[in-house]
Design an enzyme around this catalytic site. Sequence first.
Site, PDB file in Angstrom:
ATOM      1  N   LYS A  85      -9.673   1.244  -2.641  1.00 19.29           N
ATOM      2  CA  LYS A  85      -9.891   0.717  -1.334  1.00 19.29           C
ATOM      3  C   LYS A  85     -11.037   0.905  -1.029  1.00 19.29           C
ATOM      4  O   LYS A  85     -11.220   2.394  -0.392  1.00 19.29           O
ATOM      5  CB  LYS A  85      -8.846   1.495  -0.479  1.00 19.29           C
ATOM      6  CG  LYS A  85      -8.764   0.615   0.963  1.00 19.29           C
ATOM      7  CD  LYS A  85      -7.582   1.297   2.116  1.00 19.29           C
ATOM      8  CE  LYS A  85      -7.596   0.961   2.677  1.00 19.29           C
ATOM      9  NZ  LYS A  85      -6.610   1.648   3.759  1.00 19.29           N
ATOM     10  N   CYS A 101      -4.564  -2.943   2.455  1.00 22.68           N
ATOM     11  CA  CYS A 101      -5.023  -3.642   4.342  1.00 22.68           C
ATOM     12  C   CYS A 101      -6.303  -3.392   5.108  1.00 22.68           C
ATOM     13  O   CYS A 101      -6.222  -4.565   5.061  1.00 22.68           O
ATOM     14  CB  CYS A 101      -4.081  -1.496   4.196  1.00 22.68           C
ATOM     15  SG  CYS A 101      -3.670  -1.813   5.941  1.00 22.68           S
ATOM     16  N   GLU A 154       0.796  -1.650   0.029  1.00 19.94           N
ATOM     17  CA  GLU A 154       0.147   0.094   0.122  1.00 19.94           C
ATOM     18  C   GLU A 154       0.724   1.090  -0.316  1.00 19.94           C
ATOM     19  O   GLU A 154       2.142   1.308   0.545  1.00 19.94           O
ATOM     20  CB  GLU A 154      -0.995   0.103   1.422  1.00 19.94           C
ATOM     21  CG  GLU A 154      -1.800   1.090   1.181  1.00 19.94           C
ATOM     22  CD  GLU A 154      -3.048   0.789   2.991  1.00 19.94           C
ATOM     23  OE1 GLU A 154      -3.763   1.520   2.583  1.00 19.94           O
ATOM     24  OE2 GLU A 154      -2.050   0.686   3.746  1.00 19.94           O
TER      25      GLU A 154
END
Length: 284
Positions: free
Chosen positions: A115, A156, A43
């Site tokens: 995300k 994440c 990330e």
Amino acid sequence: MSEFTAACVQLRCGKSVVANLEQSEGLIREAAGAGAHYIQTPEMTNVLVRSRDELFERIGSEDADLTVARFKAIADELKVWIHAGSLAILLPDGKVANRGLLISPEGRIAARYDKIHMFDVDLPNGESWRESATYEPGSKTLLADLPWIKMGMAVCYDVRFPAIFRTQARMGAGLLTMPAAFTRQTGEAHWHVLQRARAIENGAYVVSAAQGGLHEDGRETYGHSLMVDPWGRVIGEIDGDQPGFVTAVIRPEEVAKARQRIPAIANERDFAASHAQEEREIPA
């Protein structure tokens, strides 16, 4: 070829896009030299900076991003798949996408994922994060087709929302990805167990490159880039927070074997949910 070699590249990115690119390119080239066919970075591969103003000074649109352009060229040159775990990409509305990109060996973007879950938390050690103040959350999970296996993309904090990965597994994903910049505190507590749980419950490989160490903006990330097989065994790990890479062989037939041994996806059933009602005595 029914199997392939995957690599996690672990970085310690800072505020300089150019310096970060030099670090990631060097390790990508090393991983390719070690035989990797698919190479994943963490990330925030292009820049890791906490200040919103400083972030906006350093990023641009996807078409203008230096890392995107260079990764396309490297993928084409080395004939490897490069998965930029995520990049900070400026959007037309003035917000930022935390965007993962899968780049083909021809240097073309094969998949994009923004995300979904924003890390808006207050940690016990006093750290406070509000990703939603800067980043525009995505709204769609997706699968990408590698030559050997279907791959699900996430980033994440998404790892804490198992419905994403169950949906991907139901759609046929045998490889789940969760590139990250996990904080040291949460990583020490949960990183390994979350990665292994996602692998076990879905009978899938998990590959997650990570940021690691003390960064220029003062944050600390956990590192421990990790690869887990469909039975929950760790098959590759960088044991610490130092930059580097790790490789492991991915065998798609192991996904089928795990799902035959524990057919949790096939055995899944829809169910209703309700609150229990107090039982009332029926008069005689």
